[in-house]
Design a protein around this motif. Structure first.
Motif, mmCIF file in Angstrom:
data_model
loop_
_atom_site.group_PDB
_atom_site.id
_atom_site.type_symbol
_atom_site.label_atom_id
_atom_site.label_comp_id
_atom_site.label_asym_id
_atom_site.label_seq_id
_atom_site.Cartn_x
_atom_site.Cartn_y
_atom_site.Cartn_z
ATOM 1 N N MET B 1 -11.704 -11.174 6.694
ATOM 2 C CA MET B 1 -11.131 -10.302 5.437
ATOM 3 C C MET B 1 -10.084 -9.334 6.263
ATOM 4 O O MET B 1 -9.263 -8.835 5.955
ATOM 5 N N ALA B 2 -10.133 -9.665 7.694
ATOM 6 C CA ALA B 2 -8.879 -8.843 8.316
ATOM 7 C C ALA B 2 -7.689 -9.633 8.626
ATOM 8 O O ALA B 2 -8.145 -10.743 9.156
ATOM 9 N N PHE B 3 -6.752 -9.165 8.325
ATOM 10 C CA PHE B 3 -5.523 -10.045 8.243
ATOM 11 C C PHE B 3 -4.594 -9.876 9.659
ATOM 12 O O PHE B 3 -3.831 -10.762 9.848
ATOM 13 N N ALA B 4 -4.755 -8.855 10.360
ATOM 14 C CA ALA B 4 -4.173 -8.681 11.459
ATOM 15 C C ALA B 4 -4.217 -9.795 12.558
ATOM 16 O O ALA B 4 -3.323 -10.155 13.156
ATOM 17 N N GLY B 5 -5.501 -10.164 12.717
ATOM 18 C CA GLY B 5 -5.702 -11.052 13.664
ATOM 19 C C GLY B 5 -5.013 -12.434 13.654
ATOM 20 O O GLY B 5 -4.403 -12.962 14.491
ATOM 21 N N GLU B 6 -5.064 -12.863 12.195
ATOM 22 C CA GLU B 6 -4.285 -14.147 11.828
ATOM 23 C C GLU B 6 -2.913 -13.926 12.161
ATOM 24 O O GLU B 6 -2.131 -14.769 12.737
ATOM 25 N N HIS B 107 -7.364 5.056 8.957
ATOM 26 C CA HIS B 107 -8.330 4.779 7.575
ATOM 27 C C HIS B 107 -7.850 5.159 6.316
ATOM 28 O O HIS B 107 -8.351 5.040 5.295
ATOM 29 N N HIS B 108 -6.372 5.396 6.061
ATOM 30 C CA HIS B 108 -5.819 5.771 5.041
ATOM 31 C C HIS B 108 -4.364 4.853 4.770
ATOM 32 O O HIS B 108 -3.610 5.108 5.800
ATOM 33 N N HIS B 109 -4.269 4.446 3.588
ATOM 34 C CA HIS B 109 -2.908 3.784 3.159
ATOM 35 C C HIS B 109 -2.629 4.653 1.712
ATOM 36 O O HIS B 109 -3.569 4.622 0.924
ATOM 37 N N ALA B 306 -12.574 -4.649 11.274
ATOM 38 C CA ALA B 306 -11.428 -4.210 11.424
ATOM 39 C C ALA B 306 -11.350 -2.605 11.784
ATOM 40 O O ALA B 306 -12.173 -1.843 11.422
ATOM 41 N N GLU B 307 -10.511 -2.327 12.839
ATOM 42 C CA GLU B 307 -10.575 -0.863 13.069
ATOM 43 C C GLU B 307 -9.366 0.024 12.554
ATOM 44 O O GLU B 307 -9.654 1.383 12.347
ATOM 45 N N THR B 308 -8.392 -0.615 11.614
ATOM 46 C CA THR B 308 -7.607 0.098 11.033
ATOM 47 C C THR B 308 -7.275 -0.656 9.601
ATOM 48 O O THR B 308 -7.540 -1.809 9.251
ATOM 49 N N ILE B 309 -6.930 0.352 8.507
ATOM 50 C CA ILE B 309 -7.051 -0.398 7.104
ATOM 51 C C ILE B 309 -5.725 -1.110 7.080
ATOM 52 O O ILE B 309 -5.655 -2.021 6.196
ATOM 53 N N ALA B 310 -4.698 -0.936 7.766
ATOM 54 C CA ALA B 310 -3.805 -1.665 7.837
ATOM 55 C C ALA B 310 -4.196 -3.298 7.985
ATOM 56 O O ALA B 310 -3.582 -4.316 7.679
ATOM 57 N N LEU B 314 -3.001 -7.041 2.851
ATOM 58 C CA LEU B 314 -1.895 -8.203 3.124
ATOM 59 C C LEU B 314 -0.649 -7.554 3.226
ATOM 60 O O LEU B 314 -0.099 -8.146 4.264
ATOM 61 N N PHE B 315 -0.175 -6.731 2.534
ATOM 62 C CA PHE B 315 1.075 -6.061 2.700
ATOM 63 C C PHE B 315 0.711 -4.608 3.018
ATOM 64 O O PHE B 315 0.017 -4.094 2.242
ATOM 65 N N THR B 316 1.639 -4.032 3.886
ATOM 66 C CA THR B 316 1.421 -2.340 3.987
ATOM 67 C C THR B 316 3.039 -2.023 3.917
ATOM 68 O O THR B 316 3.896 -2.777 4.028
ATOM 69 N N GLU B 317 3.045 -0.800 3.526
ATOM 70 C CA GLU B 317 4.339 -0.250 3.003
ATOM 71 C C GLU B 317 4.910 0.151 4.383
ATOM 72 O O GLU B 317 4.291 0.664 5.509
#
Lengths: 187, 317
Positions: B1-6, B107-109, B306-310, B314-317
Motif C-alpha cells: 500500500m506504500a507507493f514510495a518504495g515502488e 502524518h498530515h496531508h 510506511a513512515e510518512t503519509i506521502a 498516489l499523488f501528493t500536492e
C-alpha cells in the motif's frame, strides 16, 4: 518576527539574541488540538544543537542577517583584513575564520554572513590550490591513493595527501571539509 | 500500500513508469477499502455519500477549511451524516476525501481519505469495541493476520487494548491533571511533546475521557470534574481515529459553536458561521449515538509500514 507556521527546514531564526539554523522540522497536530512544530536548531555561533516545540501562534524572532561579498587583503595581528565593494576595510578575527584562514589568498572573494555586525558564517570558494611546502617522500612506485601521509601546505595548514604527492606539488583542497581533493601540478 | 518504495524502483520513464510501478500497492489499498466495506456491510451499515463542498465547515478551534468558490471543502462529513441520523438512519458509514488547510507533515496531508461512521443507540465504549473488530478484520484481510508491525514492534490488533484516561496519561507523562484546571495551550503542547511520545508503542492505546473544554462535539458526563466521552486511538504511536458519544443537546451544541466562533475570532482566524441546517436537525432530535472518524491514509501506513503519509498517497500536492 516569524510565526510558527513560517518555520521550515533551512530557515534561520533568533532565540535569546543568538542566531540558529533549523536543521529538522516536524509538523505534529495531536487530536483536535493546535499544531505543534517540533524543531531541531543549530546554534550558529557555538555549533551546538537544541530542540524546541512551537505552537501555531508562537512568535519567533527573525535574525538581522546581512550577507556581504568581501575581498581578502592581508593578515594583521590577530585578525584578517578584507575590503568591501566600496573599498571599506572590514576586519575579521582569526577565531571567526577558523580553519578558513589557512585557505585565504590575496584578492580571494568570500561571502560573509553577519549577525548584528558579527561574522557568523564565512564561505570561501569551494576549492583552493596550495603548494606543498613539506612532506616526506613517498615510497617509490607507490601510486595507491588510499594510503595517506601528512603534508604541510603554504600558510602552515596540515592535510593528509596520497603517497605520490611530493614537496613542491600543487594540490587542490576542498574548503568545506579542509581535505585534499587532487594534485593539480607536479613540481 | 506504500507507493514510495515502488517509485524508487520505477526506473527512468517518468510519471507513467512511476504509476505503473504502483499497481501492487494500489491493489493492496483497494483490498483495504474492500475489507472496510465488507466489515460495515456485515454489521448492517449503509454506505452514504454527503457533499464535499459545504456552505460552512464544522466549527473547530484548530481546524481550518479550504475556501472553495463561496463555499468550503469539508474538513469532515460529520454534520451531514448527523442530519441523516436525525432523519432515522441508524447505521451509516462514509469513505471520502476531507481537506484541512495548512496541515502538512509526516502524518498530515491537506487532502486525506477519511472513514467516518455513526451508530444510533451506541456510546463511545461500544464504538471502541467496534473499532477493534474493524481493525482486526481489515488487517486479517490485508496481511493474513490481525497484526501490524511498526518500528519493529508487532502489534496485535485483536488482543487487549490499553485504555488510558487523559487524566491518568497526563498525570503520569506530563505531571498535571488537565481535567481539574484546563489550560488549552499547555494541554496541546504537552500532548504533542510528552503524552503522545510517551504512550506505549507496542499495542493499541485509547486515550479516553477528555477534559470538558476539549470535548469538541462529544457529550460530557456530569461527574466531578466533568469529562467528555471522547477517545483518540493510537496504534504504534500513530494517531488513527477519534470518537465521541455524540452531543445531542441542540442548545448546548449552539452554545459550543458560538463559543468556538468567538475563540477563533480572538485568535485572528476566520469565524465560520454555525451550520443552521445541522442545528435544526439537532432540535428535531438526534438519537443517542456514537461516531468514529478514522484516517484511511494512516491505516494504510500502518498496514504497509510506511513512515510518512506521502508514501501512501498516489499523488501528493
Amino acid at each position: 518576527m516569524y510565526t510558527a507556521s513560517d518555520l521550515r527546514k533551512g530557515l534561520k531564526v533568533e532565540i535569546d539574541g543568538v542566531p540558529y539554523l533549523i536543521t529538522e522540522f516536524n509538523f505534529v497536530k495531536p487530536g483536535k488540538g493546535q499544531a505543534v512544530y517540533n524543531c531541531k536548531l543549530k546554534n550558529l555561533i557555538s555549533g551546538g544543537t537544541i530542540s524546541r516545540a512551537y505552537r501555531s501562534n508562537d512568535k519567533i524572532d527573525e535574525p538581522r542577517l546581512e550577507e556581504r561579498k568581501l575581498r581578502y587583503s592581508y593578515p594583521e595581528g590577530d585578525h584578517y583584513v578584507f575590503m568591501d565593494e566600496n573599498y571599506e576595510q572590514v576586519n575579521i578575527s582569526a577565531e571567526a575564520l577558523g580553519d578558513n584562514r589557512h585557505f585565504l589568498a590575496e584578492d580571494m572573494e568570500v561571502e560573509v554572513l553577519f549577525h548584528n555586525g558579527r561574522p557568523i558564517e564565512i564561505t570561501l570558494p569551494y576549492f583552493v590550490e596550495k603548494r606543498v611546502i613539506h612532506t616526506e617522500p613517498g615510497v617509490r612506485g607507490d601510486t595507491a591513493t588510499n594510503v595517506l601521509k601528512p603534508a604541510t601546505v603554504e600558510g602552515g595548514y596540515e592535510i593528509s595527501v596520497p603517497l605520490f604527492v611530493n614537496q613542491g606539488d600543487v594540490v587542490r583542497i576542498d574548503t568545506r571539509t579542509g581535505e585534499y581533493v587532487d594534485r593539480v601540478a607536479k613540481k | 500500500m506504500a507507493f514510495a518504495g515502488e517509485e524508487r524502483t520505477a526506473g527512468a520513464d517518468g510519471e507513467a513508469g512511476r504509476l505503473r510501478g504502483c499497481r501492487a500497492a494500489l491493489e493492496r489499498r483497494a483490498g483495504m477499502l474492500r475489507a472496510v466495506r465488507a466489515f460495515f456491510d456485515s454489521q448492517g451499515y449503509l454506505e452514504v455519500e454527503t457533499p464535499t463542498r459545504v456552505p460552512t465547515p464544522a466549527l473547530e478551534l484548530h481546524i481550518d477549511a479550504e475556501p472553495a468558490g463561496g463555499a468550503y471543502l469539508r474538513t469532515s462529513p460529520e454534520l451531514h451524516m448527523k442530519r441523516l441520523l436525525a432523519a432515522g438512519y441508524e447505521r451509516i458509514y462514509q469513505i471520502g476525501p476531507c481537506f484541512r488547510r495548512g496541515e502538512r507533515g509526516r502524518h498530515h496531508h491537506p487532502e486525506f481519505a477519511m472513514l467516518e461512521w455513526y451508530r444510533a443507540g451506541a456510546n463511545y465504549r461500544d464504538a471502541l469495541a467496534e473499532t477493534r473488530a474493524l481493525l482486526a478484520a481489515v488487517a486479517r484481510a490485508a496481511l493474513g493476520e490481525p497484526v501490524v508491525t511498526r518500528h519493529g514492534a508487532r502489534i496485535r490488533l485483536d488482543g487487549e487494548w490499553t485504555v488510558l484516561t487523559v487524566r491518568e496519561a497526563f498525570r503520569k507523562l506530563a505531571g498535571w491533571d488537565p481535567t481539574l484546571a484546563y489550560d488549552a495551550d499547555r494541554f496541546d503542547l504537552d500532548m504533542a511533546t510528552r503524552v503522545e511520545p510517551g504512550l506505549p508503542a507496542d499495542r493499541p492505546v485509547a486515550l479516553i475521557d477528555y477534559p470538558a473544554p476539549a470535548a469538541a462535539l462529544a457529550r460530557c458526563r456530569a461527574e466531578h470534574p466533568p469529562v467528555a466521552e471522547r477517545w483518540e486511538l493510537y496504534v504504534g504511536g500513530l494517531e488513527l481515529a477519534n470518537a465521541f458519544s455524540e452531543l445531542t443537546d441542540a442548545a448546548e451544541q449552539r452554545r459550543r459553536f458560538a463559543e468556538c466562533a468567538r475563540e477563533r475570532a480572538r485568535l485572528g482566524k476566520e469565524a465560520y458561521a454555525a451550520d443552521e441546517e445541522f442545528l435544526r436537525a439537532l432540535e428535531r432530535g438526534l438519537p443517542d449515538c456514537a461516531g468514529v472518524a478514522l484516517g484511511l491514509d494512516r491505516l494504510a501506513m500502518l498496514l504497509s509500514g510506511a513512515e510518512t503519509i506521502a508514501e501512501v498517497r498516489l499523488f501528493t500536492e
